[in-house]
Design a protein around this motif. Sequence first.
Motif, PDB file in Angstrom:
ATOM      1  N   LEU A 150       0.830  -1.208   0.000  1.00  0.00           N
ATOM      2  CA  LEU A 150       0.000   0.000   0.000  1.00  0.00           C
ATOM      3  C   LEU A 150       0.864   1.257   0.000  1.00  0.00           C
ATOM      4  O   LEU A 150       0.554   2.246  -0.686  1.00  0.00           O
ATOM      5  CB  LEU A 150      -0.938  -0.014   1.205  1.00  0.00           C
ATOM      6  N   ASN A 151       1.974   1.226   0.744  1.00  0.00           N
ATOM      7  CA  ASN A 151       2.873   2.381   0.781  1.00  0.00           C
ATOM      8  C   ASN A 151       3.490   2.648  -0.592  1.00  0.00           C
ATOM      9  O   ASN A 151       3.566   3.797  -1.044  1.00  0.00           O
ATOM     10  CB  ASN A 151       3.997   2.160   1.805  1.00  0.00           C
ATOM     11  N   LEU A 152       3.939   1.582  -1.254  1.00  0.00           N
ATOM     12  CA  LEU A 152       4.581   1.734  -2.558  1.00  0.00           C
ATOM     13  C   LEU A 152       3.591   2.173  -3.626  1.00  0.00           C
ATOM     14  O   LEU A 152       3.933   2.971  -4.511  1.00  0.00           O
ATOM     15  CB  LEU A 152       5.259   0.421  -2.965  1.00  0.00           C
ATOM     16  N   ILE A 153       2.369   1.663  -3.549  1.00  0.00           N
ATOM     17  CA  ILE A 153       1.329   2.098  -4.491  1.00  0.00           C
ATOM     18  C   ILE A 153       1.139   3.604  -4.395  1.00  0.00           C
ATOM     19  O   ILE A 153       1.078   4.316  -5.410  1.00  0.00           O
ATOM     20  CB  ILE A 153       0.007   1.363  -4.222  1.00  0.00           C
ATOM     21  N   HIS A 154       1.074   4.091  -3.171  1.00  0.00           N
ATOM     22  CA  HIS A 154       0.852   5.515  -2.940  1.00  0.00           C
ATOM     23  C   HIS A 154       2.079   6.353  -3.314  1.00  0.00           C
ATOM     24  O   HIS A 154       1.965   7.378  -3.998  1.00  0.00           O
ATOM     25  CB  HIS A 154       0.497   5.746  -1.466  1.00  0.00           C
ATOM     26  N   GLU A 155       3.242   5.903  -2.904  1.00  0.00           N
ATOM     27  CA  GLU A 155       4.471   6.687  -3.085  1.00  0.00           C
ATOM     28  C   GLU A 155       4.890   6.805  -4.543  1.00  0.00           C
ATOM     29  O   GLU A 155       5.337   7.866  -4.992  1.00  0.00           O
ATOM     30  CB  GLU A 155       5.603   6.052  -2.277  1.00  0.00           C
ATOM     31  N   HIS A 156       4.744   5.711  -5.305  1.00  0.00           N
ATOM     32  CA  HIS A 156       5.268   5.697  -6.671  1.00  0.00           C
ATOM     33  C   HIS A 156       4.182   5.708  -7.745  1.00  0.00           C
ATOM     34  O   HIS A 156       4.501   5.613  -8.933  1.00  0.00           O
ATOM     35  CB  HIS A 156       6.172   4.478  -6.864  1.00  0.00           C
ATOM     36  N   GLY A 157       2.938   5.831  -7.348  1.00  0.00           N
ATOM     37  CA  GLY A 157       1.864   5.856  -8.332  1.00  0.00           C
ATOM     38  C   GLY A 157       1.757   4.567  -9.118  1.00  0.00           C
ATOM     39  O   GLY A 157       1.573   4.573 -10.344  1.00  0.00           O
ATOM     40  N   VAL A 158       1.869   3.441  -8.403  1.00  0.00           N
ATOM     41  CA  VAL A 158       1.802   2.129  -9.058  1.00  0.00           C
ATOM     42  C   VAL A 158       0.496   1.995  -9.834  1.00  0.00           C
ATOM     43  O   VAL A 158      -0.581   2.319  -9.320  1.00  0.00           O
ATOM     44  CB  VAL A 158       1.931   1.001  -8.009  1.00  0.00           C
ATOM     45  N   THR A 159       0.608   1.512 -11.072  1.00  0.00           N
ATOM     46  CA  THR A 159      -0.579   1.338 -11.911  1.00  0.00           C
ATOM     47  C   THR A 159      -0.987  -0.120 -12.088  1.00  0.00           C
ATOM     48  O   THR A 159      -2.152  -0.413 -12.356  1.00  0.00           O
ATOM     49  CB  THR A 159      -0.345   1.932 -13.310  1.00  0.00           C
ATOM     50  N   HIS A 160      -0.013  -1.044 -11.961  1.00  0.00           N
ATOM     51  CA  HIS A 160      -0.290  -2.461 -12.220  1.00  0.00           C
ATOM     52  C   HIS A 160       0.474  -3.340 -11.239  1.00  0.00           C
ATOM     53  O   HIS A 160       1.573  -2.989 -10.794  1.00  0.00           O
ATOM     54  CB  HIS A 160       0.130  -2.852 -13.642  1.00  0.00           C
TER      55      HIS A 160
END
Length: 539
Positions: A262-272
Amino acid sequence: MSIYQEGLSQSPVNHIALTPLSFIERTANVYPDYPAIIHGAIRRTWSETYQRCRRLASALVNRGVGAGDTVAVMLPNIPAMVEAHFAIPMSGAVLNTLNVRLDAEAIAFMLNHGEARVLITDREFHAVIREALKLIDRPILVVDVDDPEYGEGEAVSDLDYEAFLAEGDPEFAWHWPNDEWQAISLNYTSGTTGNPKGVVYHHRGAYLNAMGNQMTWSMGQHPVYLWTLPMFHCNGWCHPWTITALAGVHVCLRRVDPQKILNLIHEHGVTHMSGAPIVLNALVNMPESAKAAIDHPVKAQVAGAAPPAKVIGAVEDMGIEVMHVYGLTEVYGPVTLCAWHDQWNELPLEERAHLKSRQGVRYPTLEGVMVADPVGMQPVPKDGKTIGEIFMRGNTVMKGYLKNPEATAEAFEGGWFHTGDLAVCHPNGYIEIKDRLKDIIISGGENISTIEVEDTLYKHPAVMEAAVVARPDEKWGETPCAYITLKSGQQVNEACITEFCRQHLAAFKVPKTVVFTDLPKTSTGKIQKFVLRDWAKAI
């Protein structure tokens, strides 16, 4: 002679072997300064990543590695693993990714069977690698990876990975394979019923399945891909090559941790991202405050056992769009998907989730899928009821099993690859897996789909995980035995679960035994049903 044959011959001008290695060359030339790798504090561009891959390929060649040799890697999802997917084939060698959860005996078997010349290994696995090296019967060059994001473990070699790269040439002139049928990678099956089988991929299949991922997922340019799926598993479903072709970003994740995801999704704008249903289940069961970190669209490709409808619905409520895919190690990972229709968006959530749990239709890059009678190999009616085995054929089916012509011939009997998965075919042509051939429960002459029973169990508000296997029974032959992991703070007994199932299932499908426990899993998050079957026999 046809007019289209005379004077129109194949030549280097109009025909070249397909290989996913071409992707990194193009991306590094077109988008040299775009981000390629994110791993903790590490940030690398595509130009830097391409140079590192060429260095590694050059270093391998300088050490005598060449066409047809095997280079094994024991690595988590770190930058070196991305580099290995390009550098090792660039040297002409074959990449063998090892399952990092296996014991020393299994690792030694693979190193011996695959005749590995080189082993690149992360320090985290020093203990198992040291034991495995004692069991191998051939000389092997070991390269030690010291991941700065880990900082623990011990070296198993004096040859450091970064020092090894320094031996290589960043302008190394690698060449396309002479033949696209040339092996690119070696992946071993789980080996739950004996020694694992070595599945051999070729350059053509890897190229096509990498493109199939993009075509079916509509990923677009520059996706930001979070590595929740182990890259050692079917070469990360060919996504190391897919993301590179699209000049995307590889966001590395050493081990699955829902909060870090969840942190990485938010921090780096993960799309997939991709993975087994357990990854989605872990996110669903996080606190609402943590799940709020998903503040932009995210797409999740999920495979394995069909995700329960309740899990799919809960994940969509979080803002994650689920695409269900299906495949096996023998077919480069996913090769079918539940291709979505716009009109289905108008259906109630429960019905949409049920549709999404289907394995669907073939990738455009796979030529054939059918559900047929396992003996006569005649297609079953498209009635959504008649069970048959799933068969496949096409360019993304493996070359075969390494050094095992008997198993290869058996798997390819009749001109189709036999998956061992049982399914039905719906009137619209979409397939839906009902069970593994070895998992179907036959109780009193009635077939019971363990997936159907598991889907019911997941609807219970206290159930976090569930798996159903056959338990021997003197009267019925075998009956359903349910293994359940409860959500934190929940307390229910066997009678409650049984009564809940009676409300949703035919009486003969209701589990006769319920066990509350932590479920044994593989390193890719799949529940180890062979372990549960052994447990059930001992009850």
